[in-house]
Design an enzyme around this catalytic site. Sequence first.
Site, PDB file in Angstrom:
ATOM      1  N   GLY A   1      13.578  -6.985   6.081  1.00 52.65           N
ATOM      2  CA  GLY A   1      14.804  -7.703   6.415  1.00 52.65           C
ATOM      3  C   GLY A   1      14.771  -8.368   7.775  1.00 52.65           C
ATOM      4  O   GLY A   1      15.690  -9.098   8.135  1.00 52.65           O
ATOM      5  N   HIS A   2      13.709  -8.154   8.578  1.00 57.12           N
ATOM      6  CA  HIS A   2      13.688  -8.652   9.969  1.00 57.12           C
ATOM      7  C   HIS A   2      12.308  -9.170  10.316  1.00 57.12           C
ATOM      8  O   HIS A   2      11.598  -8.528  11.086  1.00 57.12           O
ATOM      9  CB  HIS A   2      14.077  -7.531  10.917  1.00 57.12           C
ATOM     10  N   PHE A   3      11.821 -10.181   9.897  1.00 56.55           N
ATOM     11  CA  PHE A   3      12.357 -11.180   8.977  1.00 56.55           C
ATOM     12  C   PHE A   3      11.349 -11.315   7.839  1.00 56.55           C
ATOM     13  O   PHE A   3      10.158 -11.153   8.081  1.00 56.55           O
ATOM     14  CB  PHE A   3      12.547 -12.516   9.677  1.00 56.55           C
TER      15      PHE A   3
END
Length: 150
Positions: free
Chosen positions: A46-48
């Site tokens: 999620g990051h990234f």
Amino acid sequence: MDIHQILKYLPHRYPFLLVDRVLDVEAGKHIHAYKNVTINEPFFPGHFPHHPVMPGVLILEALAQAAAILSFKTLGTLPTDDSVYYFVGIDAARFKKPVSAGDRLDLHVTVQAHKRGVWKYKAEARVDGQVVTEADLMCAQRDLPAAAEA
């Protein structure tokens, strides 16, 4: 200190244990530890998704965990289930370069002061010798409230 020794000094466990090894520690003075940052870290999806970068707050957390080990080594004690080591302040935090999968995050923490259970540190994270994050940290060990009896 290898991971088995680190687990005695930190209550953190996967996915929040952010210190893999301690290379040098001098009680009351400094610690040099590191975290191997791998593509398998739970935050990377999620990051990234197309540019994996370690969140800055987790770099600060890794520095705080190294600081906790230093504090317990200085006191000659181990953490207990009756207390917790809290972050209580972060000043002058600067993020100079992103940390990516494959990096070894070297954690350098020096004790600046210790008074009435509050510790102040100068902290720096490096990758390949270059500073990626620096901050002044404050942490404190606090007793947990006793569990209410049923």
